[in-house]
Motif scaffolding. Structure first.
Motif, PDB file in Angstrom:
ATOM      1  N   UNK A 131      29.342  40.659  38.876  1.00 10.84           N
ATOM      2  CA  UNK A 131      30.713  40.426  39.314  1.00 10.84           C
ATOM      3  C   UNK A 131      31.290  41.640  40.014  1.00 10.84           C
ATOM      4  N   UNK A 132      30.498  42.705  40.054  1.00  9.00           N
ATOM      5  CA  UNK A 132      30.976  43.986  40.566  1.00  9.00           C
ATOM      6  C   UNK A 132      32.106  44.552  39.717  1.00  9.00           C
ATOM      7  N   UNK A 133      32.065  44.262  38.456  1.00  9.41           N
ATOM      8  CA  UNK A 133      33.047  44.877  37.574  1.00  9.41           C
ATOM      9  C   UNK A 133      32.322  45.970  36.786  1.00  9.41           C
ATOM     10  N   UNK A 134      31.968  47.016  37.496  1.00 12.91           N
ATOM     11  CA  UNK A 134      31.243  48.116  36.871  1.00 12.91           C
ATOM     12  C   UNK A 134      32.035  48.703  35.712  1.00 12.91           C
ATOM     13  N   UNK A 135      33.359  48.712  35.869  1.00 12.81           N
ATOM     14  CA  UNK A 135      34.196  49.298  34.824  1.00 12.81           C
ATOM     15  C   UNK A 135      34.026  48.551  33.499  1.00 12.81           C
ATOM     16  N   UNK A 160      39.403  48.370  42.653  1.00  7.95           N
ATOM     17  CA  UNK A 160      38.252  48.042  41.835  1.00  7.95           C
ATOM     18  C   UNK A 160      37.952  46.557  41.956  1.00  7.95           C
ATOM     19  N   UNK A 161      36.791  46.179  41.461  1.00  5.12           N
ATOM     20  CA  UNK A 161      36.483  44.768  41.393  1.00  5.12           C
ATOM     21  C   UNK A 161      35.715  44.233  42.566  1.00  5.12           C
ATOM     22  N   UNK A 162      35.637  44.981  43.624  1.00  8.93           N
ATOM     23  CA  UNK A 162      34.840  44.495  44.744  1.00  8.93           C
ATOM     24  C   UNK A 162      33.530  45.264  44.772  1.00  8.93           C
ATOM     25  N   UNK A 163      32.547  44.721  45.475  1.00  8.11           N
ATOM     26  CA  UNK A 163      31.239  45.358  45.444  1.00  8.11           C
ATOM     27  C   UNK A 163      31.284  46.670  46.206  1.00  8.11           C
TER      28      UNK A 163
END
Lengths: 295, 1215
Positions: A146-150, B905-908
């Motif tokens: 989801x690209x929620x690395x955090x 944040x939240x995007x690739x």
């Protein structure tokens, strides 16, 4: 006692599964295991079979294993792996209705749901876990997708506090590390290298992991060596081929041969699908521009 | 108070009570004077008794070495002071005068004086050169137990049983006796005899201070080497510290601890410590500044009587009831660890430093470990973790402690560590990236801990374990006094066990395949699975070891660096004058730490072990290299080779014919053997050669050997065997000549020559035999003759029944002409290499065809109508095509980070790239092709994107990797960055394949290569590719932007030039129009700004074409330009020739549109001149010029941008 803990008897088979040593898992001698661990071990073996491309066989034989929710979940996974996504999803949804607390159901259900694009459902199912590292690892992966690395980082750090020694946590941490970059690249590299270079645990999967880390670290010759090692072990490993193509592009080498072998091995590989998409996009975008005067 | 159980005892002797000790200042010797009247001289390093001196009568209490001369002095209970030479091993003379026991004797550090103290209550100074008493100091009113010179000043300190310590000033005495020390001994004697009358009296030495404080007799007193301090020990069990100034002296403090009489004390020569010994059987160490006890060592049964310090090195000796012991207070082995090219070590000041092997530089201190352990105990071990950049240091203080500290990223001086994890344990070592093992000897337990210092596992090691070492990833080596155990931490089980006694250190090879286990006198090499490979024994202590990259172990003993191969072959590499601890071996350099913790580099000659290693690995090329480049000869290497079964190699080293012969026989090299045998020509050698050759089947050599040995019978038989009838016949002749009938008969038999046999038998009058022979062979005539001659008839003779006569078989094949299949001679690769037969060795350069050989032909055929006049030279002028040096466009590769706009944040990460960067390439990498195109359109007027498609997709793909994660789900996509150090998501940027450096060093050169080799179509493609690569790219600095622009314009010029020439080649040579156009284009080909060497090619082609078409004026101008450019002589010669020819009639036959005097550009589309002043437009990207009517079209050069489009300029770098 947690059967996957350092003292548990499932530790080795579990580690082998996550290191990608599917053959070791399938051949694992389960006869000496205690009764309560037999089912999880068998589940791992079936999953290893699916992972090594024998989903059809598993699907055909899973009925003989019994009616434990574990095997129903495995069946769903096998269905999903053979391409019957909707069947798998309905199976999982049915299972979740009654057995959402069951760890195997959570993990396998999570895989199927995420694979079917039902990320929300997958995450909520996985959120019910009771200290299952597998569920955590899967959650981490979904967050990363989801690209929620955090969120992934948070998940890993939490798990680290109580299961730092677990291989799975280390691996999941490396996944996150490869997103975060900087010093984390090197740390991820160490994890993969440790697995890949010890003969007893070495598998293509960890070699590919090592190579990817090295690619990110800009160490191209080393990455190439690792990929070659991986291809030696399994010349058809699609991830190894895909990453090799990337490597070749970066180092300016021709990779048409690898590309065609990837196309034949896995025509629906993320890389190829993505590339087709982008190629179309390019053509579309390019039409917007033209010279004022024709020559 | 701490007591240290393991004192670092280096040497112990067993004898009667030792009362006096002296260290030799240079050699590893101590003198020990015994209560039994003997003086012993020991080598404490080897542990051997060198000499004994027995002339005193009764106990000897005082002893001292002279600092420079081969002398020592002793004083005993026989009231005598004796001066000895240890070279001639005898007493030189005796100084008599004392009236009671002599307690101590000392040499002065520079004057020829001896100071003695005696129970007669006096202190005396003697001149040992003139053997006279020069001063007697009285004042003590009891036995004086000790008297010492001040190390610098003219002072003496003495101690007496009268409970006082006295300081004496002897400057008066010095003045009086300021005898030049440079005088010879004889002169001294003469002088001494002359002024013997000189009086000794107390006025020369006056009491300066009397120090009272001890309640009982004082046994010993000593000056501090540098400070105005005095230390004394007395029967009141106290050690007292005194300070003095110019005018007074006073007691500073008392060290309390001895519970029996304290017999001697001294200051540590280098550290702020006091050492004292006593009859309570202890050696005690005190802090000079705090007067607290630091350490104490206790002996079971022996009272201590005396202590001495080595003046230079960290060694002490103490004498007790049963001998002496030489010991160290602390380990001198600096704790260190190696990772790749870095050495981390702890200095004497407890600073962590690193040393870079590649640059040979020491870092500034990285970290201060001042607080680790006790101040007087250096850290024992250092373990480094590269993943965390952390170190683990152990100290023996408090029964073992360890600290885990992270090293700072940059060394900004000796920082105190901030986040420090501590614990107790006797050893601690990293075992994995995030784990370390701590071993506690007292509880016999190994804890595996994580980096937060929390125990994750506990292992019970085998009983009696003394130490743990790293055992390969995830494993540890557990060392017990008799065994080493390899233990897998993960599986919690013992993997292997090996019986090796007393292992103290483990050194792993850099590839982690082998480890060397070092014990005091043994080196055992094991594999990583603890299988013993080899072991060796040293009589001298082994100190350290390090692996050569080639797999040779170098180890150091107290005085040598030695090597050992895996097979156990070992030898000495060099000697050492001081003990060092090896840390790394790299080619000829051995890196080590000395006892002062200073990194040092020692040069060694690795030839011998390299050679032996190459031999073991059969790496003949390297051996050859070594033989050729170094002076590796001598008997040792030959016998080594022979012993190891390499006679054929040894053969190459030997000159001596005898040895060569032996070696040649041994390795079956008959050619050499024959050669040597001929040289030496001894029957014995020929015999051996014959036997050996026979075994080989080399009958020609056998023949030669037999000939030399004159072994006719054997020779005949050999000929029979080989079927050489001709030679057999000759042998028969020879036999006849020699009158050897036996031989004749034999030869005749071999030949099947009945006549000859008959003849011979008749000659010998052996008629019966002759008759039988004749009869058997049916020679009736002969039968009759014999019968007649002997006067017998046939009936009278009764013969046995005879069968068919036998004939030797006739040879069918002339086998004698060739040798039989010979045993394969061991012509090794090595020999061949030596004989120069192996090409690879000679480093033959690749055939030097430059791809231009056929070019000139091609150019001529296509372009230049042949002309007889030039024809002959054309082969040569072509050589000029590749004379130009390639110009390397310099590239810098310092990375500069790119600032950019905010990102959420939240995007690739890929999405971030597009936000982070204004560079089109980054947008392409992000897959945001629309924005990338938009940028390119704005920046460069790009409109036709089709040619860029491969480039876009290439960039897009290069920045994504696929990490397999949970089976069943698609791989995790990760994003490859070009700024790998960066973790700030607002600054990360993607990797762009084909960076500037690659383009400059690879692609551009490829383009130049195409130009040189006249592959213009390829060249055009290459330069267009370069343009496309640079069109969508990113660089790392503003400077690189300039370089990129330079490459762009160069590529554009070349692309234009090549397009012009290619157009010309499509024009047929028929017709005036075509010819004119052809001439024009060849002239325009010379206009673009090519490299000079390449321009010369264009000029040459244009000149020739013009010349052959009688356009002499143009040809002349080209020739002039060529001459102006300079370059290869051949080229210029041609130009000169043409020039001179053209100058005769400088006219053009065909009028072409080419103004040789005007500056102009060539339109890249129409290939016609754009003269200065006339209107033109350019491509916004590559700068190619066009006539204005082409405005709005797509540039012909880059095929992407619109000619004359408004554009902001290329953006490759975002600052």
């Amino acid at each position: 006692m947690d059967p996957f803990s350092a003292e548990g008897e499932l530790l080795n088979i579990h580690n082998a599964f996550y290191q990608g040593q599917y053959k070791t898992v399938v051949e694992f001698d389960t006869s000496s295991l205690s009764a309560e661990n037999k089912v999880p071990a068998r589940t791992l073996q079936l999953r290893a079979q699916i992972a090594s491309g024998q989903a059809k066989e598993v699907l055909a034989n899973v009925k003989q294993e019994g009616n434990a929710p574990d095997f129903v979940a495995v069946k769903a996974l096998a269905q999903y792996s053979t391409g019957d996504v909707s069947g798998a999803v309905s199976e999982v949804e049915r299972l979740v209705g009654s057995q959402s607390e069951h760890p195997t159901v959570q993990v396998l259900g999570g895989i199927v749901l995420q694979g079917a694009g039902k990320t929300e459902e997958a995450l909520s199912l996985l959120g019910k876990h009771q200290g299952s590292l597998e569920a955590i690892a899967l959650t981490v992966q979904i967050h990363l997708q989801q690209n929620r690395t955090d969120l992934a980082l948070k998940e890993v750090q939490a798990a680290r506090k109580w299961a730092q020694d677990s291989l799975l946590v280390n691996i999941a941490e490396s996944w996150v590390g490869l997103r975060l970059g900087g010093e984390r690249y090197q740390q991820a590299f160490y994890v993969f290298e440790e697995m890949a270079q010890v003969p007893s645990t070495s598998a293509t999967k960890s070699l590919v992991g090592q190579a990817v880390a090295e690619l990110h670290l800009g160490r191209l010759p080393e990455a190439e060596a690792a990929l070659q090692q991986a291809l030696q072990k399994d010349p058809k490993d699609v991830e190894a081929i895909a990453n090799f193509i990337v490597l070749n592009i970066i180092s300016g080498k021709d990779s048409s041969e690898l590309r065609s072998s990837l196309e034949s091995a896995a025509p629906e590989h993320l890389m190829l699908v993505d590339l087709r998409e982008k190629s179309q996009l390019f053509d579309q975008a390019a039409t917007k521009y033209s010279a004022k005067a024709a020559s | 108070m701490q007591s240290s159980p393991n004192m670092l005892t280096k040497f112990e002797s067993k004898s009667s009570r030792a009362k006096g000790i002296a260290f030799h200042p240079k050699r590893p010797w101590i003198l020990v004077s015994l209560h039994s009247s003997t003086i012993q001289l020991w080598d404490y390093r080897m542990g051997t008794l060198i000499d004994r001196f027995e002339e005193h009568d009764g106990p000897v209490r005082g002893i001292d070495f002279h600092k420079t001369q081969p002398l020592f002095v002793s004083g005993g209970d026989d009231y005598k002071i004796k001066v000895w030479s240890y070279q001639s091993r005898r007493c030189l003379f005796t100084l008599n005068g004392h009236l009671d026991y002599v307690r101590t004797v000392f040499f002065h550090h520079e004057l020829p004086w001896i100071l003695s103290s005696s129970d007669d209550q006096t202190i005396r100074i003697w001149n040992w050169q003139n053997r006279s008493l020069i001063c007697t100091m009285t004042g003590h009113n009891h036995y004086t137990m000790c008297a010492q010179f001040h190390p610098k000043d003219d002072l003496i300190v003495s101690a007496s049983l009268d409970q006082s310590v006295r300081v004496w000033d002897i400057s008066g005495l010095r003045k009086k006796h300021s005898a030049p020390t440079s005088m010879t001994f004889e002169d001294q004697m003469a002088r001494a005899n002359s002024n013997q009358a000189d009086m000794f009296g107390n006025t020369d030495a006056v009491v300066k201070f009397v120090l009272e404080g001890h309640d009982r007799g004082v046994n010993w007193v000593a000056f501090h080497p540098t400070l105005p301090l005095i230390v004394s020990s007395g029967d009141d069990r106290l050690v007292k510290l005194w300070r003095m100034s110019e005018t007074k002296a006073w007691e500073v403090d008392t060290c309390r601890g001895h519970f029996q009489n304290s017999s001697a004390c001294l200051f540590h020569p280098h550290q702020d410590l006091i050492l004292s010994v006593g009859e309570d059987k202890t050696i005690r160490v005190w802090d000079l500044n705090k007067r607290t006890s630091v350490q104490s060592f206790k002996r079971e049964n022996d009272r201590f009587w005396v202590i001495a310090a080595h003046p230079e090195i960290n060694l002490f000796a103490a004498g007790h009831d049963n001998g002496v012991m030489v010991f160290k207070l602390e380990r001198e082995r600096p704790a260190s660890a190696i990772y790749q090219n870095q050495l981390f070590y702890i200095t004497k000041e407890k600073m962590v430093r690193s040393y870079d092997f590649t640059k040979n530089t020491e870092s500034t201190p990285l970290l201060s470990l001042r607080k680790l352990g006790s101040p007087w105990m250096p850290p024992r071990t250092l373990s480094y973790n590269p993943a965390e950049r952390a170190i683990l240091v152990t100290s023996p203080a408090d029964n073992g402690t360890y600290e885990l500290v992270h090293l700072p990223r940059d060394s900004s001086g000796a920082l105190e560590p901030t986040d420090m994890k501590k614990g107790s344990g006797s050893s601690a070592v990293f075992v994995a990236r995030n784990r370390f093992a701590v071993f506690t000897q007292s509880s016999q337990q190994v804890d595996i801990k994580d980096l937060t210092n929390a125990t994750t596992k506990t292992i019970k090691p085998p009983p009696g374990t003394t130490d743990v070492f790293f055992g390969g990833t995830g494993s540890i080596l557990l060392v017990t006094p008799t065994n080493v155990v390899l233990y897998d931490i993960q599986q919690k089980k013992q993997l292997a066990e090996l019986t090796v006694a007393g292992v103290k250190y483990v050194v792993w090879s850099s590839d982690g395949l082998y480890a060397a286990l070092l014990s005091k006198h043994n080196v055992t090499i094991v594999t990583k699975s603890l299988e013993q490979v080899s072991t060796l024994h040293e009589t001298i202590r082994i100190k350290s070891a390090a692996w050569d990259d080639a797999g040779v172990l170098l180890y150091s003993t107290l005085n040598h660096i030695k090597y050992t191969l895996l097979n156990g072959d070992n030898g000495i590499v060099r000697t050492l004058d001081q003990t060092v601890y090896l840390v790394r071996v790299k080619a000829r350099s051995v890196y080590c730490l000395d006892r002062a913790s200073k990194p040092k580099v020692l040069e060694v000659d690795p030839t011998e072990y390299r050679f032996k290693l190459a031999l073991v690995k059969r790496n003949y090329e390297e051996m050859l290299q070594i033989i050729k480049t170094s002076s590796l000869v001598g008997q040792s290497i030959i016998s080594y080779l022979q012993k190891k079964g390499y006679p054929e190699i040894a053969l190459q080293f030997v000159q001596d014919p005898q040895t060569r012969f032996e070696l040649a026989i041994e390795c079956g090299n008959l050619d050499v053997a024959v050669e040597m045998a001929k040289q030496l020509d001894r029957p014995k050698l020929w015999t051996r050669l014959g036997t050996e050759a026979l075994a080989h089947g080399n009958h020609q050599v056998v023949e030669m050997a037999y000939q030399k040995l004159r072994q006719f019978d054997k020779l005949s038989f050999l000929y029979l065997c080989t079927g050489d009838e001709e030679k057999l016949a000759r042998m028969a002749k020879i036999a006849e000549h020699r009158g050897d009938f036996q031989s004749r008969f034999q030869n005749a038999l071999y030949l099947g020559d009945v006549d000859a046999r008959l003849q011979m038998l008749k000659e010998l009058d052996l008629y019966p035999l002759a008759y039988a022979t004749a009869k058997a062979n049916g020679l009736d005539e002969e039968v009759q003759t014999i019968l007649e001659a002997s006067g017998l008839t046939e009936d009278q003779i009764s013969l046995p029944t005879m069968g068919q006569p036998l004939q030797p078989p006739r040879p069918i094949v002339p086998t004698q002409k060739v040798n039989w299949p010979v045993k394969a001679a061991s012509h090794s690769f090595f020999e061949k290499a030596l004989l120069g037969e192996v090409g690879a060795i000679d480093d033959d350069a690749a055939p030097t065809s430059n791809g231009f050989d056929h070019i000139d032909g091609a150019l001529e055929d296509e372009a230049i109508p042949r002309d007889g006049e030039l024809g002959e030279e054309e082969d040569e002028d072509a050589a000029g095509w590749d004379m130009g040096d390639d110009i390397n466009v310099e590239t810098e590769s310092d990375f500069v980070n790119v600032d950019s706009a905010d990102a959420g944040a939240g995007s690739s990460e890929a999405d971030l790239w597009a936000r982070n960067s204004p560079i089109a390439a980054d947008h392409a990498a992000a897959g945001s092709f629309e924005t990338a195109m938009q940028l390119l359109n704005r920046q460069l007027g790009a409109v036709n994107f089709t040619p860029l498609k491969p480039r876009f997709l290439e960039i897009y793909q290069a920045s994504k990797t696929y990490l397999p994660a949970t089976p069943g789900l698609p791989p995790l996509v990760n994003y490859v960055r070009r700024n790998i150090e960066e973790t700030d998501t607002r600054k990360v940027l993607p990797i762009i394949p084909r960076d500037l450096e690659t383009i400059a060093t690879v692609d551009l050169q490829e383009g130049y290569g195409a130009m040189r080799s006249n592959k213009l179509e390829d060249g055009l493609k290459t330069f267009k590719k370069i343009l496309h690569c640079l069109l969508v790219n990113a660089v790392s600095s503003q400077q690189e932007v300039g370089e990129a622009k330079k490459i762009i314009s160069t590529a554009a010029e070349y692309a234009t030039a090549m397009a012009i020439e290619l157009e010309r080649r499509t024009i047929s040579t028929e017709g005036d129009e075509n010819l004119k156009r052809s001439l024009e284009l060849s002239a325009y080909f010379t206009i673009p700004k090519l490299e000079v060497a390449h321009r010369q090619l264009a000029l040459m082609a244009a000149m020739k074409l013009a010349f052959t078409n009688k356009n002499f004026s143009s040809a002349l101008s080209f020739a002039n330009r060529m001459l102006a450019n300079g370059g290869s002589a051949k080229l210029l010669d041609q130009a000169k020739k043409i020039k001179s020819q053209c100058e005769r009639s400088p006219q053009d036959k065909i009028d072409i549109e080419f103004d040789q005097f005007a500056e102009f550009d060539v339109c890249a589309s129409s290939h016609t001149p754009i003269y200065g002043g006339s209107a033109s437009v350019a491509c916004p990207f590559d700068g190619a010029k066009y006539h204005s009517q082409f405005k709005g079209q797509v540039c012909k050069v880059c095929e992407v941008c619109e000619i004359g489009a408004p554009a902001s300029g290329i953006r490759l770098f975002a600052s």
